[in-house]
Design an enzyme around this catalytic site. Sequence first.
Site, PDB file in Angstrom:
ATOM      1  N   MET B  44       0.828  -1.212   0.000  1.00  0.00           N
ATOM      2  CA  MET B  44       0.000   0.000   0.000  1.00  0.00           C
ATOM      3  C   MET B  44       0.858   1.256   0.000  1.00  0.00           C
ATOM      4  O   MET B  44       0.977   1.951   1.011  1.00  0.00           O
ATOM      5  CB  MET B  44      -0.924  -0.017   1.224  1.00  0.00           C
ATOM      6  CG  MET B  44      -1.756  -1.308   1.275  1.00  0.00           C
ATOM      7  SD  MET B  44      -3.059  -1.284   2.498  1.00  0.00           S
ATOM      8  CE  MET B  44      -2.117  -1.352   4.005  1.00  0.00           C
ATOM      9  N   ASP B  45       1.457   1.562  -1.136  1.00  0.00           N
ATOM     10  CA  ASP B  45       2.403   2.676  -1.249  1.00  0.00           C
ATOM     11  C   ASP B  45       1.742   3.904  -1.863  1.00  0.00           C
ATOM     12  O   ASP B  45       0.994   3.785  -2.827  1.00  0.00           O
ATOM     13  CB  ASP B  45       3.573   2.202  -2.132  1.00  0.00           C
ATOM     14  CG  ASP B  45       4.744   3.155  -2.100  1.00  0.00           C
ATOM     15  OD1 ASP B  45       5.617   3.044  -2.975  1.00  0.00           O
ATOM     16  OD2 ASP B  45       4.790   4.019  -1.204  1.00  0.00           O
TER      17      ASP B  45
END
Lengths: 277, 282
Positions: B44-45
């Site tokens: 989840m960047d």
Amino acid sequence: MENGSVLQEVKLLNDPQLNPRRCSQVITMLLYMLNQGEAFSKIGKLGLLLLWHFVHFVVSIWYFAVGIAYMLESYLVASGAFKEYKTHDIAKLQYLAIVIESGEAYETSKVITLLKWLAAIGVKHICLYDTEGVLKKSKETILENSNATFWEGLDKRSSLLDQKLMTIEFASFSDGKEAVAKAANLLFVNHLKLGGDLMAPIFTERNITDALRAIGCKGPDPDLLLVYGPARCHLGFPAWRMRYTEIVHMGTLKSMKFGSLVKAIHKYTMVHQNYGR
Amino acid sequence: MEKDSNVGGKTSNTYTGYLGCLLRKCVFATLSVGPIPNHLAFIMDGNRRYAKKHNLKEGAGHNAGFSALMSLLQYCYELGVQYVTVYAFSIDNFKRRPEEVESLMDLMQEKIYKLIEEVSIVDRYGIRICFIGNLKLLKDSVREAAERAMKATAKNSKSVLSVCVAYTSTDEITHAVQESCREKVDAIEQADSYNKEEGNNLLINLVDIEKKMYMVAAPNPDIIIRTSGETRLSNFLLWQSACSHLYSPSALWPELGFWHLVWAVLNFQRDHWYFEKIKKQI
């Protein structure tokens, strides 16, 4: 045949003084409706199957168009049409890994051409990996024809820049998980030797790194990993070495292009890493 | 009049919601003709970049990220994906500014309690939540919340959500090596009462190490999606991803949506024959 009229007939089945002939007629109609339902369900499934194939056909057309665009772009890059690809700081790329799908790894001539391209770009240290160890078997042929030496391992990463000749390391799936198992056994044996059979072992990541080096897995972490195969997948490249490695898919070895290689390496040298911060 | 327009607005939102749901069902019905991935993993960047891009306060990016996570989980479980793994917090992330780490920990704690105390997606899809990583590195209140969530959802068996916190692959491998050594040391101590030499010949096998990995309960991921166009795995599931399709959409995590998921599954289906071939080789 209307559903409404059949349902009305069905309600009459509750009548205790039912006509058997009427009853069999209603049951026949119900069975017919059930078959119609099955037919509709089969038509529905066929429709979905056709739609699925159509969607994948459209996706294939898209990839065909994208492939042509990439091909044109790589010819332009190779011919020097784009000024930004003419210079890059190759010193940023200290160690490059190439993962090749094992079926294509038998094409030794293509591998040698790829290595010559990399030498022309200025890449000094390469790790060639394929799952089954096909490249390891063709080691001598590859080294001879690409004017490179075998990677013996260095103690300090900083001395990578001092090397003049291109070095090549060969790796396969057994240098990944199985190497970690061997390193674990080495740590276990050392722990026992230190009189540790009475103490619970406590290991750090440093211990694992040192144990891997001791069993011969001395290669540093690659900065960039180029995958030559049908899909973007690292195919089991040693996990311990891939923490922050940029992974780029280059397509199949059969369709490799010099321009795409230049573009991938150039893009890498422009990337800024946060390392989690 | 205002009341009427509010009601009208709510009704139209409901209709849009129903239409969206129907469209999703149609798309998923079509996709289900082909192979569906059993395990999806997400890095989840891009939450901080999202906040900067939209001129939001720093924490708002992570809040938006959490909403995106809930939507994506719903889509995944509707599609029939049984295992979803998310990289929520890396051991490297502890190097961030202490205020940011603290606010992330507080956010995580708040969201964990919200998931288990309110009727939520967990109940709807029978999700068992697992927290994967070196949980001893977390502060007590967060670790307690995580343990409560795992206990509260332990009986759920339809699908699994693995949340990687205080996790890195290298830490997972180190821990697995350490635990398998510990097991052998214990075996030697027991062997002492029988035959010490036999005990000393015990070797650690790959199977022993794999049994001690944090992710042992889940199968290997079929697809790993990292948002923000970044092409590295950042020490996530390195051991388990030998046969994983790696997908890096340029969208930031809070922007990741339904169509990105559909595209990832379509690509997975295109290359499925290749991944089945590799799984047999390895």
